[in-house]
Design a protein around this motif. Structure first.
Motif, PDB file in Angstrom:
ATOM      1  N   ASN A  52       0.828  -1.214   0.000  1.00 35.42           N
ATOM      2  CA  ASN A  52       0.000   0.000   0.000  1.00 35.42           C
ATOM      3  C   ASN A  52       0.860   1.261   0.000  1.00 35.42           C
ATOM      4  O   ASN A  52       0.539   2.242   0.661  1.00 35.42           O
ATOM      5  CB  ASN A  52      -0.958   0.003   1.191  1.00 35.42           C
ATOM      6  N   GLY A  53       1.970   1.215  -0.712  1.00 38.66           N
ATOM      7  CA  GLY A  53       2.861   2.361  -0.820  1.00 38.66           C
ATOM      8  C   GLY A  53       3.785   2.567   0.375  1.00 38.66           C
ATOM      9  O   GLY A  53       4.593   3.488   0.380  1.00 38.66           O
ATOM     10  N   GLN A  54       3.691   1.713   1.379  1.00 44.11           N
ATOM     11  CA  GLN A  54       4.497   1.855   2.589  1.00 44.11           C
ATOM     12  C   GLN A  54       5.688   0.898   2.558  1.00 44.11           C
ATOM     13  O   GLN A  54       5.545  -0.260   2.177  1.00 44.11           O
ATOM     14  CB  GLN A  54       3.655   1.548   3.839  1.00 44.11           C
ATOM     15  N   PRO A  55       6.869   1.370   2.979  1.00 45.07           N
ATOM     16  CA  PRO A  55       8.022   0.471   3.051  1.00 45.07           C
ATOM     17  C   PRO A  55       7.825  -0.570   4.157  1.00 45.07           C
ATOM     18  O   PRO A  55       7.141  -0.314   5.150  1.00 45.07           O
ATOM     19  CB  PRO A  55       9.183   1.406   3.385  1.00 45.07           C
ATOM     20  N   ILE A  56       8.428  -1.729   3.966  1.00 45.89           N
ATOM     21  CA  ILE A  56       8.352  -2.799   4.954  1.00 45.89           C
ATOM     22  C   ILE A  56       9.657  -2.793   5.739  1.00 45.89           C
ATOM     23  O   ILE A  56      10.733  -2.922   5.166  1.00 45.89           O
ATOM     24  CB  ILE A  56       8.150  -4.166   4.283  1.00 45.89           C
ATOM     25  N   TYR A  57       9.551  -2.643   7.058  1.00 50.09           N
ATOM     26  CA  TYR A  57      10.717  -2.584   7.935  1.00 50.09           C
ATOM     27  C   TYR A  57      10.912  -3.898   8.674  1.00 50.09           C
ATOM     28  O   TYR A  57       9.991  -4.699   8.787  1.00 50.09           O
ATOM     29  CB  TYR A  57      10.538  -1.473   8.980  1.00 50.09           C
ATOM     30  N   GLU A  58      12.123  -4.090   9.183  1.00 55.63           N
ATOM     31  CA  GLU A  58      12.389  -5.255  10.025  1.00 55.63           C
ATOM     32  C   GLU A  58      13.407  -4.881  11.092  1.00 55.63           C
ATOM     33  O   GLU A  58      14.210  -3.988  10.905  1.00 55.63           O
ATOM     34  CB  GLU A  58      12.876  -6.447   9.191  1.00 55.63           C
ATOM     35  N   PHE A  59      13.316  -5.576  12.222  1.00 50.09           N
ATOM     36  CA  PHE A  59      14.346  -5.467  13.248  1.00 50.09           C
ATOM     37  C   PHE A  59      14.295  -6.657  14.185  1.00 50.09           C
ATOM     38  O   PHE A  59      13.343  -7.424  14.179  1.00 50.09           O
ATOM     39  CB  PHE A  59      14.268  -4.133  14.013  1.00 50.09           C
ATOM     40  N   ARG A  60      15.380  -6.814  14.936  1.00 51.54           N
ATOM     41  CA  ARG A  60      15.478  -7.908  15.898  1.00 51.54           C
ATOM     42  C   ARG A  60      14.990  -7.422  17.246  1.00 51.54           C
ATOM     43  O   ARG A  60      15.136  -6.257  17.602  1.00 51.54           O
ATOM     44  CB  ARG A  60      16.930  -8.356  16.027  1.00 51.54           C
TER      45      ARG A  60
END
Length: 108
Positions: A52-60
């Motif tokens: 939906n136009g939003q970046p996908i983030y990740e973290f531990r």
């Protein structure tokens, strides 16, 4: 902040850790709120795809007895969607598993 867990990407993890599900969800929510307020300093892009136009983030995140987990999520206004949770911390393994989930997510 409202947090939602995408069932196909989180179901296997919560099935394995059903007893700690409520505690883990609270820790994830607290960590995402803290990161959002602190300027997302520990957060990286999970992949080049967007939802939906939003970046996908990740973290531990360390969640106690289980140890560390890696989560993938999006943030938009006060809405957070957690798309994937795993105990596999190596980035290449995470990315490979997450790509299967990303491809199944309906995109606008």
């Amino acid at each position: 902040m409202n947090i939602e867990f995408y069932k196909p990407g989180c179901k296997d993890f919560f099935k394995k850790y059903a007893r700690q599900e409520a505690v883990i969800k609270e820790k994830i929510k607290a960590a995402i709120i803290k990161e959002n307020n602190m300027g997302m300093t520990k957060v990286k892009l999970a992949c080049k795809e967007r939802i939906n136009g939003q970046p996908i983030y990740e973290f531990r995140l360390n969640v106690g007895k289980i140890g560390s987990i890696r989560i993938a999520f999006t943030v938009f206004d006060n809405q957070v969607a957690v798309y994937f949770i795993t105990t596999k911390l190596q980035k290449s393994v995470f990315s490979q598993e997450f790509s299967k989930i990303v491809n199944s997510i309906p995109k606008n």
